[in-house]
Design a protein around this motif. Structure first.
Motif: not given
Length: 74
Positions: A11-17, A37-56
């Protein structure tokens, strides 16, 4: 005899895919439209967006049941 692959791992592998294909395409479009994501500093935006697939992936593994196992033998 090899043990079966745990349902949680599958399940985790399928979710990651799924998160890395379709969801990342959506996140790329969101990143081009920085309004979400405009409220975040530019350097943090990619990390914030990367949290979504991680959470899934986490939720997919957490929600799946364990694969039943027989009695342990020594």
């Amino acid at each position: 005899m090899a043990a079966p692959v745990e349902k949680k791992v599958t399940a985790a592998t399928l979710a990651a895919y799924l998160a890395s294909t379709g969801l990342l395409a959506v996140l790329t479009a969101i990143q081009d439209n920085a309004g979400l994501v405009s409220g975040l500093p530019d350097a943090l935006e990619p990390f914030a967006l990367a949290l979504i697939p991680t959470a899934v992936t986490f939720v997919g593994g957490w929600a799946a049941r364990h694969t039943p196992r027989g009695p342990a033998t020594r």
